[in-house]
Write a protein that holds these residues in place. Structure first.
Motif, PDB file in Angstrom:
ATOM      1  N   ARG A  41       0.830  -1.340   0.057  1.00  0.00           N
ATOM      2  CA  ARG A  41       0.014  -0.153  -0.092  1.00  0.00           C
ATOM      3  C   ARG A  41       0.841   1.241  -0.041  1.00  0.00           C
ATOM      4  O   ARG A  41       0.533   2.187  -0.665  1.00  0.00           O
ATOM      5  CB  ARG A  41      -0.940  -0.039   1.180  1.00  0.00           C
ATOM      6  N   ILE A  42       2.071   1.184   0.694  1.00  0.00           N
ATOM      7  CA  ILE A  42       2.735   2.377   0.663  1.00  0.00           C
ATOM      8  C   ILE A  42       3.328   2.624  -0.655  1.00  0.00           C
ATOM      9  O   ILE A  42       3.727   3.591  -1.136  1.00  0.00           O
ATOM     10  CB  ILE A  42       4.017   1.984   2.124  1.00  0.00           C
ATOM     11  N   GLU A  43       4.062   1.560  -1.180  1.00  0.00           N
ATOM     12  CA  GLU A  43       4.523   1.607  -2.444  1.00  0.00           C
ATOM     13  C   GLU A  43       3.584   2.321  -3.496  1.00  0.00           C
ATOM     14  O   GLU A  43       3.795   3.211  -4.394  1.00  0.00           O
ATOM     15  CB  GLU A  43       4.962   0.252  -3.099  1.00  0.00           C
ATOM     16  N   SER A  44       2.320   1.916  -3.540  1.00  0.00           N
ATOM     17  CA  SER A  44       1.250   2.156  -4.613  1.00  0.00           C
ATOM     18  C   SER A  44       0.749   3.664  -4.194  1.00  0.00           C
ATOM     19  O   SER A  44       0.250   4.481  -5.221  1.00  0.00           O
ATOM     20  CB  SER A  44       0.099   1.389  -4.576  1.00  0.00           C
ATOM     21  N   ILE A  45       0.824   4.044  -2.935  1.00  0.00           N
ATOM     22  CA  ILE A  45       0.078   5.364  -2.735  1.00  0.00           C
ATOM     23  C   ILE A  45       0.959   6.528  -2.232  1.00  0.00           C
ATOM     24  O   ILE A  45       0.986   7.664  -2.650  1.00  0.00           O
ATOM     25  CB  ILE A  45      -0.909   4.959  -1.463  1.00  0.00           C
TER      26      ILE A  45
END
Length: 499
Positions: A41-45
């Motif tokens: 989630r951190i990578e995508s947002i």
């Protein structure tokens, strides 16, 4: 364990966000998830998509932390992922306070509160961005900006401020990057970000949580505290963090008050309580007052008696606080820098000022270091001691304590702050005079903010304030309100507010 860092000042854009993100709704939306899920989630947002810039460093191997493993599955925080504000030392990642002067500050040490979290089974996944030097450097700063991490953005509207200085911790919780996070507060730095990012934030009594190996501003007012999506989760995190530490004299009495703060939360009730409502005169923001009125109606239905208290900020508190913070920062940061391992580019406040001048293009493009320079010149011990006595008396004995006793109330409430304002690196923050959190900050008393509602899809929190060491009481009242609350909440949009 290795770490990875976010880039500097990434451009903000808002492509389509996945349905799984958009359907995560309001306070309490996120349950405990795996480190791998949070990393994705951190990578995508955070690293892509909206580029929230909430996370400043990551430890992809955190799930293998030997302390968390040794704690076992029965540990209070077993397997729960926590992010730590980057002015709190962790042994496996740099502690930068957002400044390029400390970008390589690998101390190899855990702050006492971090060591306590590991012993409780927490997985320390990474560090969060912040207002550089916890927003204690210069005038016209933009909350959530640091030289290392760039500008943090609010998940509810990425062109709106995340407030500061615990901006990254609040935005990360709201965006679902972690089960919970740790912030720090000197005056508003937990509660304001929590309010505008639609989460729970708790500033405990100063001395409840050790400040050992935390970059300092003020021995009188500094504290770390939990940031989460529910009062129960905040209480669980605080329980693991709290306790006495011989290295921090302010915590001498903490063990006498550091209980299991989750005990009794589920049964807590507002019935029979007297709630003191701080009404500012004149009313600075009617839309926020309308939310307060709705919260009051909810409390009345739950059995509380409401007592109106006319409240006007006392300018003398702020004047005295300014002297206290300047004096204590100069002493504290000199001691902290002098004690760092390795070879940092500055060993005292004068060295930091010189570093910023030498790196002005990177560090001072948006705002200066007037606060640093003022602190360097604040050396009058007698004036400091007088200001400290004045500030604590006016905010504590003649402020919070007096109102609680005079009106016979269990707790004081007020809107925490205004909705998030537009990010403006050129002119800086645009605060609106809402709330009474400075009283709790200066007195060193507990202050809880719980989501109260929204104004134009922008979250607003409700503050609960009481006397010294009444942390458990404040958390119980906040949890009871959380259950009685009827407000509806927006979802993080990960887009500009006007879109």
């Amino acid at each position: 364990m290795g770490f990875s860092r976010v880039g500097l000042m990434r451009a903000v854009c808002a492509p389509l966000v996945t349905l799984s993100v958009l359907t995560l709704a309001g306070p309490g939306a996120f349950a405990q998830e795996s480190p791998e899920t949070y990393l994705k989630r951190i990578e995508s947002i955070d690293d892509a998509g909206p580029h929230l810039n909430a996370v400043i460093a990551l430890d992809p191997g955190a799930a293998k932390d030997p302390d968390a493993i040794a704690a076992g599955v029965s540990a209070p925080l077993a397997g729960r992922v926590v992010l730590i504000k980057d002015n709190i030392e962790t042994r496996d990642m740099p502690t930068t306070a957002g400044s390029l002067a400390l970008k390589d500050n690998m101390t190899g040490r855990d702050a006492t509160l971090v060591a306590n979290l590991r012993k409780a089974g927490a997985i320390i996944l990474g560090k969060t961005n912040l207002s550089e030097w916890a927003n204690f450097r210069g005038n016209r700063s933009s909350s959530g900006w640091s030289g290392v991490g760039g500008q943090t953005h609010n998940p509810y509207a990425i062109d709106r401020s995340p407030c500061g200085s615990s901006s990254g911790s609040a935005a990360a919780v709201a965006a679902g990057f972690t089960w919970a996070a740790v912030g720090t507060e000197t005056d508003g730095s937990i509660t304001c970000p929590a309010s505008v990012n639609g989460i729970v934030g708790f500033k405990p009594t100063v001395g409840m949580v050790s400040r050992k190996h935390v970059v300092p501003i003020s021995t009188s007012q500094d504290t770390a505290g939990p940031m989460a999506t529910s009062v129960e989760d905040a209480a669980l995190l605080l329980t693991a963090m709290a306790g006495s530490d011989p290295a921090d004299p302010a915590t001498a009495d903490a063990d006498a008050h550091a209980i299991d703060f989750t005990r009794g939360l589920a049964q807590a009730s507002l019935k029979g309580l007297r709630i003191g409502v701080l009404r500012r005169q004149p009313d600075p923001l009617p839309a926020v007052t309308a939310l307060l009125d709705q919260a009051i109606a909810d409390m009345k239905r739950a059995g509380a008696t409401i007592v109106t208290i006319a409240y006007a900020p006392n300018a003398a508190i702020g004047d005295a606080e300014n002297t206290v913070l300047n004096y204590e920062f100069r002493e504290g940061i000199d001691a902290y820098l002098a004690g760092l391992p390795g070879d940092p580019p500055a060993r005292d406040l004068a060295g930091l000022i010189a570093f910023n001048k030498a790196h002005a293009a990177q560090e001072m493009r948006w705002y200066g270091q007037e606060t640093f320079e003022e602190a360097l010149a604040t050396t009058d011990r007698e004036a400091y001691e007088k200001a400290r006595e004045t500030a604590r008396r006016l905010a504590g004995a003649e402020g919070i304590d007096k109102m609680l006793k005079q009106y016979g109330v269990d707790v004081l409430i007020a809107p925490t702050t205004a909705p998030a304002w537009p990010v403006d690196p050129v002119l800086g923050d645009h605060y609106v005079g809402v709330g009474a959190g400075a009283l709790a900050a200066v007195a060193g008393y507990p202050h809880l903010t719980v989501p109260m509602g929204q104004v134009e899809r922008l979250p607003v929190g409700l503050s609960f304030i009481a006397g010294q060491w009444q942390d458990a009481k404040v958390l119980k009242i906040g949890a009871a309100y959380e259950r009685a609350r009827t407000a509806t909440f927006a979802r993080p949009s990960f887009r500009n507010w006007h879109e």
